[in-house]
Design a protein around this motif. Structure first.
Motif, PDB file in Angstrom:
ATOM      1  N   MET A   1       0.845  -1.203   0.000  1.00  0.00           N
ATOM      2  CA  MET A   1       0.000   0.000   0.000  1.00  0.00           C
ATOM      3  C   MET A   1       0.885   1.260   0.000  1.00  0.00           C
ATOM      4  O   MET A   1       1.716   1.411   0.888  1.00  0.00           O
ATOM      5  CB  MET A   1      -0.848  -0.017   1.280  1.00  0.00           C
ATOM      6  CG  MET A   1      -1.971   0.976   1.241  1.00  0.00           C
ATOM      7  SD  MET A   1      -2.653   1.184   2.887  1.00  0.00           S
ATOM      8  CE  MET A   1      -3.046  -0.499   3.342  1.00  0.00           C
ATOM      9  N   PRO A   2       0.746   2.119  -0.994  1.00  0.00           N
ATOM     10  CA  PRO A   2       1.616   3.300  -1.035  1.00  0.00           C
ATOM     11  C   PRO A   2       1.441   4.168   0.221  1.00  0.00           C
ATOM     12  O   PRO A   2       0.324   4.332   0.712  1.00  0.00           O
ATOM     13  CB  PRO A   2       1.133   4.046  -2.283  1.00  0.00           C
ATOM     14  CG  PRO A   2       0.410   3.037  -3.091  1.00  0.00           C
ATOM     15  CD  PRO A   2      -0.161   2.054  -2.131  1.00  0.00           C
ATOM     16  N   LYS A   3       2.555   4.689   0.682  1.00  0.00           N
ATOM     17  CA  LYS A   3       2.540   5.474   1.913  1.00  0.00           C
ATOM     18  C   LYS A   3       2.815   6.947   1.576  1.00  0.00           C
ATOM     19  O   LYS A   3       3.767   7.261   0.865  1.00  0.00           O
ATOM     20  CB  LYS A   3       3.616   4.924   2.841  1.00  0.00           C
ATOM     21  CG  LYS A   3       3.394   5.267   4.286  1.00  0.00           C
ATOM     22  CD  LYS A   3       4.268   4.367   5.148  1.00  0.00           C
ATOM     23  CE  LYS A   3       4.812   5.108   6.339  1.00  0.00           C
ATOM     24  NZ  LYS A   3       5.960   4.411   6.929  1.00  0.00           N
ATOM     25  N   ILE A   4       1.973   7.819   2.096  1.00  0.00           N
ATOM     26  CA  ILE A   4       2.067   9.232   1.725  1.00  0.00           C
ATOM     27  C   ILE A   4       2.242  10.100   2.968  1.00  0.00           C
ATOM     28  O   ILE A   4       1.548   9.909   3.977  1.00  0.00           O
ATOM     29  CB  ILE A   4       0.791   9.672   0.959  1.00  0.00           C
ATOM     30  CG1 ILE A   4       0.625   8.797  -0.297  1.00  0.00           C
ATOM     31  CG2 ILE A   4       0.851  11.154   0.592  1.00  0.00           C
ATOM     32  CD1 ILE A   4      -0.614   9.082  -1.101  1.00  0.00           C
ATOM     33  N   LEU A   5       3.164  11.041   2.881  1.00  0.00           N
ATOM     34  CA  LEU A   5       3.373  11.990   3.983  1.00  0.00           C
ATOM     35  C   LEU A   5       2.604  13.282   3.666  1.00  0.00           C
ATOM     36  O   LEU A   5       2.786  13.871   2.601  1.00  0.00           O
ATOM     37  CB  LEU A   5       4.874  12.284   4.134  1.00  0.00           C
ATOM     38  CG  LEU A   5       5.286  13.323   5.174  1.00  0.00           C
ATOM     39  CD1 LEU A   5       4.891  12.890   6.576  1.00  0.00           C
ATOM     40  CD2 LEU A   5       6.792  13.587   5.120  1.00  0.00           C
ATOM     41  N   VAL A   6       1.720  13.679   4.594  1.00  0.00           N
ATOM     42  CA  VAL A   6       0.896  14.875   4.382  1.00  0.00           C
ATOM     43  C   VAL A   6       1.352  15.966   5.349  1.00  0.00           C
ATOM     44  O   VAL A   6       1.299  15.785   6.561  1.00  0.00           O
ATOM     45  CB  VAL A   6      -0.594  14.570   4.627  1.00  0.00           C
ATOM     46  CG1 VAL A   6      -1.431  15.814   4.401  1.00  0.00           C
ATOM     47  CG2 VAL A   6      -1.055  13.436   3.726  1.00  0.00           C
TER      48      VAL A   6
END
Lengths: 120, 706
Positions: A1-6
Motif C-alpha cells: 500500500m503506497p505510503k504518503i506523507l501529508v
C-alpha cells in the motif's frame, strides 16, 4: 500500500487530505509543519509527499529542498498543495525540486486523479 | 469516486474562528518590520481562504482573497505597515467573522457592510482587481467538438535529462494519457549515450505518442504534462478526425494546436477554477445542513485530554467500588458491616472526586472572555481619542462555561464605562500630574468558592457630589440625606442613572449599570465599587464558579426545609430581647452591633403553618444574609447541615416563583427550595410597604403621601 506523507499547518486541510487518501486505500502519515515533516520523513520511507507551502517554522519550499538532499527522497514525488497558482510560485517549487503542485481549493477527486500521475 | 468532505465543515469553522482570533490579536500588536507576526496573520487568512474554497463558500474565499493580497503586500515589503491598513484589516477580520458565523448559524449577514469593506479593500489595493477571481463566464469552447468521433493526437515529448530528479516519471504520465483513450507509445533512443557516458540518474529518451480518443482535448492532454511543461519540449498536434460522420471539426481546426505553451497556460488555470466550483457546490450545499444544525443546538467545548483522562480513571475506580459493594450485598451478614462502611466511604470519595472532575470539564480559562478586550480598548481608544493601555491578569483562572457566556456582556459594559467615565482625557491627566496614557486592568482570581473579576481604571474616580446631586435631582435620594461613600457609589446602579453630560455612543446604548447589576445578580453574583477621587475606580465582580452546584445552608421553617446560599450568609445568631426594635407597625428591626437589620419572617412570607411560629421573637434563630449591600435577618426554626446542592431550575420544571431561585432534591428524596436572597429582600420590602400603606389608608390618610 503506497505510503504518503501529508504536511499542512491547517488541521482541517490535513484531516481532509488524509481522509481522502485513506478512503482511496493509501496509507498516510501527517505532520503539522515543514520541520515535523522532515523529522517524519527521516524516520520512514514514503512513496509521495504532499505539502502545503505556507507554514510556520519551516515552509514547504524549504522542506522540499531539505528532502531532496536526503538520498531516499532523491526521486520521491513531492507535490505542493498551494493556493498560489502564480507562475512564480511554481518556478520556486520546481527550483526546490518539487514534482508538481495541486492548486487549492482542495478537491478530493482531483487529488486522487492527479496522484496517479506520480505514484505507481 | 466521490469523497464527501462535509464532515470536516465543523473543523473548518472551529479552525477559522481560531485563525480570526489570532489575526485580530496579532493585528493589535503589529509593529513595523515584525515579519513573524505579519506572516502568522497571512497564514491564518491563507488557511481560511483555502478551507472556504474547499467547501464552496465562495463569498468567503473571494473576500479573504483581498485580505490576503493586502497582507501579502505588507509581507513582501511592497507596502509599509500603516495604521489605516491595520484598521481596515481589523474591520475585515470582523467581516470574515460575520461571514463564517453566518455559515455556522445558517443565518444571513450584513451584506452592505461586507460590500463596503470589500470596496475599501479594493481601493486600498490601488483599485487593482483581484487576479484569481476573474472567473470566466464560461469555460473555453474548444472542448466539445468531437463528441461524435475519434480524434487522433500526435504528441512529441522530449524531456530534459534531469526530469526524473523532480520525482516525475514519464511512464506514469503515459498511463494518465492512456486513460483518455487508446495510446501508442514509440520511444526514441537516438540520444542515448554509450553505457560508459550515461548517468543513471538522467533521462536520455524521448517519445512520440499517438492518442486516439473520443473526448481528449488539447487542454486535457496538456494537463497531464502540466508539471513538466517547462522541463520538456512538448508539441501536440491534432490529425484529421477519423470515422468523421456528420460532425463539425470547425472549432478544432480553427484552434491552432501548435500554439506555444505560454498561451494555453491561462486557459488551463481558468478551467481548473471553474471545474472545481462546479464539482464542489452541490456536495457542500446538500451536506452542510445537518452538520451545522447540530452544532447550533448542542454547542461544543474543547477539553484538555488530561481532564478526560482523570474522568476515565475515576469512573474506573467507581466501577471497582460498585463491584465490591454488590459483592458484599449478595451474602450479607452483620460481620460485614465494617467493610460496608468503608466501601460506602470510598463511594463517597469517588462520587465527590467525580463531581469535581465533571465540573472541571465545563471550566474554561477566563482568557476566553478577556480576549475580546484588547480589540475593544483599541476601538474605544480611537473613538474617544484617549490613549489607553489594557493590562490583563489571571487569564488562566477557570470559570464555568455558562457563567463565562453570561458575564461577558456585563464585563464589556464595565470596560466601556471605565473608558468613557473613568479615564480622563490626556490633557486633564497631564494637568493632574498623571501619565497621558490611562491604564485599565482586568484581573481575575479565585477567592473561596467564587471567582472575582476586577475592572480597575486609574482615572479620576467617581465624583461623589455629582452622583449625589444627580440622585437627589432624580428623586432617588432625599435632599440632605447623609450617605456613606459606598452608598453613594451604589446609586449608579439605579435604573436610569447616568452622570455622563451627554449620552455618548459608547456607554449610552440603552443599557445601564442597573442591567449590569441585574445580570450579575441573576448569576448569583454581586458587584462592589471602590473609588478614590483622582486615583481611579475598581469594580469588583464576585461570581460563583458554576451555576450547577451551590454551597448551601439548610434551614428548617415549620415542616419545610429551605436552602440559603452560603455565600450570602453573614452570620447566624440567637436573638436577644433587648436588641429587638419594633418600628412603625409590622416592621421589626434587630440591632446587630452598629446596624439595624430588618427581620424577615419566612413563615409569613410563604404562608407556612407552624407551631414554632408561636415562639416569641425574643429567642428565635436569625440567619443574617446580605445582598445588594443590604442586610436582613431571616427568621427560621432551626439550622440544619451545610451541604453542596445540585440546582434544579424551577422555571424549566414548574414556573418562576418570587423569592425562590431554584430547587434541589435532598438525600431523603424530598424537594427543598433555594432562597433567592435579593428577590426575598425586595419581596419583603414590598409587603412591608403595602401593609403600611393599607394601614395608613384605613386611618384615613392618603396612601400616596408616603
Amino acid at each position: 500500500m503506497p505510503k504518503i506523507l501529508v504536511v499542512d499547518d491547517s488541521n482541517s486541510i490535513r484531516d481532509m487530505v488524509s481522509f481522502t487518501l485513506k478512503s482511496a486505500g493509501y496509507d498516510t502519515v501527517e505532520a503539522k509543519d515543514g520541520q515535523e515533516g522532515l523529522t517524519r520523513a527521516q524516520a520512514g520511507s514514503f512513496d509521495l509527499v504532499i505539502s502545503d507551502v505556507n507554514m510556520p517554522i519551516m515552509d514547504g519550499i524549504t522542506l522540499c529542498q531539505e528532502l531532496r538532499k536526503l538520498a531516499p527522497f532523491k526521486f520521491t514525488p513531492i507535490l505542493m498543495l498551494t493556493t498560489e497558482s502564480s507562475g512564480d510560485m511554481k518556478m520556486r517549487g520546481k527550483a526546490a525540486g518539487a514534482t508538481g503542485w495541486l492548486v487549492k481549493p482542495f478537491n478530493p477527486e482531483k487529488l486522487l486523479a492527479t496522484i496517479k500521475r506520480v505514484v505507481r | 469516486m466521490s469523497v464527501d468532505l462535509s464532515q470536516f465543515i465543523p473543523n473548518f469553522l472551529a479552525e477559522s474562528f481560531e485563525g480570526l482570533e489570532l489575526m485580530e490579536s496579532s493585528l493589535l500588536n503589529l509593529e513595523q518590520d515584525d515579519d513573524e507576526t505579519i506572516n502568522a496573520i497571512f497564514r491564518a487568512a491563507h488557511s481560511i481562504k483555502g478551507g472556504a474554497g474547499t467547501f464552496g463558500f465562495d463569498h468567503v474565499t473571494e473576500f479573504t482573497h483581498l485580505v490576503e493580497t493586502l497582507l501579502d503586500e505588507m509581507r513582501n515589503g511592497q507596502r509599509a505597515i500603516k495604521q489605516d491598513d491595520v484598521e481596515l484589516l481589523l474591520v475585515s477580520v470582523d467581516c470574515m467573522k460575520m461571514l463564517i458565523e453566518a455559515i455556522r448559524d445558517e443565518s444571513d449577514y450584513d451584506k452592505d457592510k461586507i460590500d463596503e469593506t470589500y470596496q475599501l479593500l479594493l481601493v486600498a489595493l490601488n483599485g487593482k482587481e483581484p487576479d484569481l477571481l476573474e472567473i470566466p463566464s464560461k469555460s473555453t469552447d474548444t472542448t466539445t467538438t468531437s463528441k461524435d468521433g475519434m480524434l487522433e493526437w500526435k504528441i512529441t515529448f522530449i524531456p530534459e535529462h534531469h526530469l526524473v530528479q523532480t520525482g516525475n516519471d514519464p511512464l506514469l504520465l503515459f498511463n494518465a494519457l492512456a486513460e483518455l483513450g487508446e495510446l501508442t507509445v514509440e520511444a526514441n533512443s537516438s540520444n542515448l549515450p554509450s553505457i560508459l557516458d550515461a548517468d543513471p540518474q538522467e533521462l536520455y529518451l524521448s517519445w512520440n505518442l499517438t492518442l486516439r480518443s473520443e473526448n481528449a482535448t488539447e487542454e486535457l492532454i496538456r494537463e497531464v504534462f502540466e508539471w513538466v511543461e517547462d522541463e520538456c519540449e512538448l508539441t501536440i498536434t491534432q490529425n484529421k478526425p477519423i470515422e468523421c460522420e456528420g460532425h463539425s471539426t470547425g472549432t478544432a481546426e480553427n484552434n491552432p494546436s501548435t500554439q506555444p505553451v505560454e498561451a494555453t497556460k491561462e486557459s488551463i488555470a481558468i478551467d481548473t477554477v471553474t471545474e472545481n466550483a462546479q464539482l464542489e457546490k452541490p456536495v457542500v450545499k446538500a451536506a452542510a445542513k445537518p452538520a451545522t444544525k447540530s452544532k447550533v443546538d448542542v454547542g461544543s467545548i474543547r477539553v484538555g485530554v488530561d481532564k478526560v483522562d482523570s474522568l476515565i480513571n475515576l469512573v474506573g475506580e467507581l466501577v471497582i467500588t460498585q463491584s465490591m459493594l454488590s459483592e458484599l450485598g449478595t451474602d450479607f451478614d452483620i460481620s460485614k458491616v465494617e467493610r460496608l462502611t468503608s466501601g460506602l466511604e470510598q463511594l463517597l470519595q469517588n462520587t465527590k472526586e467525580l463531581q469535581e472532575s465533571v465540573m472541571r470539564i465545563r471550566m474554561l480559562p477566563i482568557s476566553f472572555a478577556f480576549n475580546r478586550f484588547p480589540r475593544l480598548i483599541h476601538d474605544l481608544g480611537n473613538k474617544t481619542g484617549k490613549d489607553i493601555e489594557l493590562v490583563l491578569k489571571g487569564e488562566q483562572t477557570e470559570l464555568d462555561k455558562t457563567v463565562m457566556e453570561q458575564i461577558s456582556d456585563p464585563l464589556v459594559h464595565l470596560v466601556r464605562n471605565a473608558v468613557d467615565h473613568g479615564i480622563e482625557p490626556a490633557n486633564v491627566r497631564v494637568a493632574n500630574g498623571k501619565t497621558a496614557k490611562g491604564t485599565i486592568t482586568l484581573n481575575a482570581y479565585h477567592q473561596g468558592g467564587s471567582i472575582v473579576i476586577e475592572i480597575k481604571d486609574d482615572g479620576g474616580g467617581i465624583n461623589r457630589d455629582a452622583v449625589y446631586n444627580k440622585a437627589v435631582e432624580k428623586g432617588i435620594v432625599d435632599a440632605g440625606a447623609s450617605l456613606t461613600d459606598n452608598q453613594v457609589f451604589e446609586l449608579i446602579f439605579e435604573a436610569g442613572f447616568s452622570t455622563a453630560q451627554e449620552i455618548s455612543d459608547i456607554s449610552g446604548r440603552g443599557v445601564g449599570m442597573d442591567v449590569v447589576k441585574k445580570n450579575i445578580q441573576a448569576l448569583g453574583g454581586r458587584i462592589q465599587i471602590d473609588s478614590t477621587p483622582g486615583e481611579g475606580s475598581t469594580f469588583k465582580v464576585n461570581l460563583p464558579l458554576t451555576l450547577a452546584i451551590l454551597d448551601g445552608q439548610l434551614v428548617k421553617v415549620g415542616s419545610e426545609t429551605y436552602i440559603v446560599p452560603l455565600i450570602t450568609i453573614v452570620e447566624s445568631l440567637q436573638t436577644k430581647a433587648e436588641l429587638i426594635n419594633r418600628v412603625s407597625g409590622d416592621m421589626v428591626l434587630y440591632r446587630l452591633r452598629e446596624d439595624n437589620v430588618p427581620i424577615i419572617p419566612i413563615y409569613e412570607l410563604f404562608g407556612i403553618e407552624s407551631d414554632a411560629k408561636a415562639n416569641t421573637l425574643e429567642e428565635a434563630l436569625l440567619v443574617v444574609v446580605e445582598a445588594d449591600g443590604q442586610k436582613v435577618g431571616l427568621l427560621v426554626d432551626d439550622l440544619l447541615a451545610q451541604q453542596q446542592v445540585v440546582i434544579k431550575s424551577l422555571d424549566e420544571n414548574y414556573q418562576q416563583v418570587e423569592g425562590i431561585s431554584g430547587a434541589t432534591i435532598l438525600g431523603d428524596g424530598s424537594v427543598a427550595m433555594i432562597l433567592d436572597i435579593p428577590g426575598l429582600i425586595e419581596l419583603a420590602m414590598q409587603n412591608a410597604n403595602q401593609r403600611l400603606s393599607s394601614k395608613l389608608q384605613s386611618i384615613g390618610t392618603e396612601g400616596a403621601m408616603i
